[in-house]
Design an enzyme around this catalytic site. Sequence first.
Site, PDB file in Angstrom:
ATOM      1  N   HIS A 158      -4.029  -4.710  -2.272  1.00 26.75           N
ATOM      2  CA  HIS A 158      -4.293  -3.511  -1.903  1.00 26.75           C
ATOM      3  C   HIS A 158      -4.528  -2.311  -3.204  1.00 26.75           C
ATOM      4  O   HIS A 158      -3.495  -2.671  -3.852  1.00 26.75           O
ATOM      5  CB  HIS A 158      -3.327  -2.800  -0.939  1.00 26.75           C
ATOM      6  CG  HIS A 158      -2.113  -2.815  -1.189  1.00 26.75           C
ATOM      7  ND1 HIS A 158      -1.431  -1.646  -1.816  1.00 26.75           N
ATOM      8  CD2 HIS A 158      -0.907  -3.679  -0.986  1.00 26.75           C
ATOM      9  CE1 HIS A 158       0.028  -1.851  -1.838  1.00 26.75           C
ATOM     10  NE2 HIS A 158       0.115  -3.053  -1.513  1.00 26.75           N
TER      11      HIS A 158
ATOM     12  N   ASP B 260       3.284  -1.912  -7.397  1.00 25.78           N
ATOM     13  CA  ASP B 260       3.020  -2.397  -6.002  1.00 25.78           C
ATOM     14  C   ASP B 260       1.718  -1.562  -5.518  1.00 25.78           C
ATOM     15  O   ASP B 260       1.976  -0.365  -5.205  1.00 25.78           O
ATOM     16  CB  ASP B 260       4.213  -2.309  -5.142  1.00 25.78           C
ATOM     17  CG  ASP B 260       3.921  -2.355  -3.617  1.00 25.78           C
ATOM     18  OD1 ASP B 260       2.964  -2.751  -3.296  1.00 25.78           O
ATOM     19  OD2 ASP B 260       4.810  -1.912  -2.808  1.00 25.78           O
TER      20      ASP B 260
ATOM     21  N   GLU C  15      -3.122   0.179   2.789  1.00 29.44           N
ATOM     22  CA  GLU C  15      -2.082  -0.662   3.261  1.00 29.44           C
ATOM     23  C   GLU C  15      -0.665  -0.141   3.308  1.00 29.44           C
ATOM     24  O   GLU C  15       0.143  -0.386   4.176  1.00 29.44           O
ATOM     25  CB  GLU C  15      -2.104  -1.724   1.983  1.00 29.44           C
ATOM     26  CG  GLU C  15      -1.189  -3.031   2.392  1.00 29.44           C
ATOM     27  CD  GLU C  15       0.356  -3.003   2.036  1.00 29.44           C
ATOM     28  OE1 GLU C  15       0.965  -3.869   2.350  1.00 29.44           O
ATOM     29  OE2 GLU C  15       0.827  -1.893   1.354  1.00 29.44           O
ATOM     30  N   GLU C  16      -0.329   0.975   2.555  1.00 35.86           N
ATOM     31  CA  GLU C  16       1.051   1.507   2.391  1.00 35.86           C
ATOM     32  C   GLU C  16       1.058   2.538   3.730  1.00 35.86           C
ATOM     33  O   GLU C  16       2.228   2.758   3.985  1.00 35.86           O
ATOM     34  CB  GLU C  16       1.312   2.413   1.363  1.00 35.86           C
ATOM     35  CG  GLU C  16       1.289   1.550  -0.071  1.00 35.86           C
ATOM     36  CD  GLU C  16       2.755   0.657  -0.068  1.00 35.86           C
ATOM     37  OE1 GLU C  16       3.473   0.674   0.705  1.00 35.86           O
ATOM     38  OE2 GLU C  16       2.622  -0.171  -1.012  1.00 35.86           O
TER      39      GLU C  16
ATOM     40  N   ASP D  89       0.345  -9.896  -3.130  1.00 32.71           N
ATOM     41  CA  ASP D  89       1.069  -8.674  -2.823  1.00 32.71           C
ATOM     42  C   ASP D  89       2.239  -8.923  -3.785  1.00 32.71           C
ATOM     43  O   ASP D  89       2.316  -9.975  -4.379  1.00 32.71           O
ATOM     44  CB  ASP D  89       1.153  -8.345  -1.284  1.00 32.71           C
ATOM     45  CG  ASP D  89       1.511  -6.728  -1.152  1.00 32.71           C
ATOM     46  OD1 ASP D  89       2.146  -6.256  -2.008  1.00 32.71           O
ATOM     47  OD2 ASP D  89       0.964  -6.346  -0.362  1.00 32.71           O
TER      48      ASP D  89
ATOM     49  N   HIS E  67       9.146   0.146  -4.512  1.00 31.02           N
ATOM     50  CA  HIS E  67       8.919   1.904  -3.950  1.00 31.02           C
ATOM     51  C   HIS E  67       9.652   2.626  -4.878  1.00 31.02           C
ATOM     52  O   HIS E  67      10.302   3.805  -4.344  1.00 31.02           O
ATOM     53  CB  HIS E  67       9.077   1.632  -2.377  1.00 31.02           C
ATOM     54  CG  HIS E  67       8.151   1.299  -1.711  1.00 31.02           C
ATOM     55  ND1 HIS E  67       7.904   1.304  -0.455  1.00 31.02           N
ATOM     56  CD2 HIS E  67       6.999   0.493  -2.007  1.00 31.02           C
ATOM     57  CE1 HIS E  67       6.882   0.748   0.005  1.00 31.02           C
ATOM     58  NE2 HIS E  67       6.314   0.340  -0.849  1.00 31.02           N
TER      59      HIS E  67
END
Length: 358
Positions: free
Chosen positions: A69, A180, A212-213, A235, A319
């Site tokens: 992603h 990420d 995706e998030e 990922d 994150h």
Amino acid sequence: MSQHNIREVMKGLMAEWGIPGYEDRIAARLREALTPFTDDIRIDKIGNLIAKIEGKGTAPRKSVMLAAHMDEIGLMVTKIEPQGFLRVTRLGGVDPRTQVAQEVMVHTKSGDYVGIVGSKPPHLTSKEERDKAWSLDELFIDIGMPEEMVREKVSVGDPVTIRREPMELQFDRISGKALDNRASIASVLECVVELQNLEHSVDVYVVGTVQEERGRVGAGQAVYGVQPDIGIAIDVTFGEMPGSPSDATFPLGSGPAIAVGPNIHRKITKGLTETAERLEMAYTFEFLEDDTGTDAWVMQVQRAGVPTGLVSIPLRYMHTSVETVRYSDIQEVGKLLAHYIAGIDAEYVEGLSCYLKD
């Protein structure tokens, strides 16, 4: 593109912004990186980038879809307060605890503006306030403009991203925002470069997925368009750090984390494992009993079902604006994928048609 250049490409992707629904800048950079390997690159209706690298032999060939992603977590303006302060909501899994005192970029039609995330100083807070973390609705963004100018330049709905340049740490570590999942994009590029030294009979679809998030929106649509025989999501997973559970985290430098669980086809797990062992490559197993939290979750159940695998890169501080990886893990994931793909033939794909038999 050499493998050395991929590291720099990744850092460029980290510095660029692309939150859910705004992945076009990342897609443009990924297209540029893939152009030396194929001219069959397109953007689908939802924004996924899809690049096809043909295998050897007569068509129709079997196909593998590699999904990484492109989006990162971010914010969106919801209100302009008196004196020009901005209130925001989250796009993706933003942790408000990590937002205090961050530098941000507010992206508007009239340009990008630097801002800071402010909060009340401890001297002006009550004891109850000091003992708890700030919630997102208690924070605000200050872009340093008079209110009239803010209302002229900024609109509700404008995207906001963290402002952070990539950092090279010691011992092959890289830190910054959006690893990420820009780390996984780098792994896919490492795979594409490695494939130039190998023969493969299957078509490889490199897919930079969108959103995706915020619910893994793009991967499912991409599967409908590509119709692959095998799907593999790439990922990140949780890197080992103080206070982390040992059974759910992975040391940086431990190589690819190969997923095991009901979302993952057992024969793909076996094939990836055997490939790693043949290469004498370090790897770990990631046991995922339910939703993997990745594109693999939606890829598996599209159309009549797609045999799906998942390979992940250990990453610390997920994150946050200081996500950290070891680049050797990124390289090893790319190498593993390339050699696994090189071993796929029609007989192997046929054997994946039964999920339950080993």
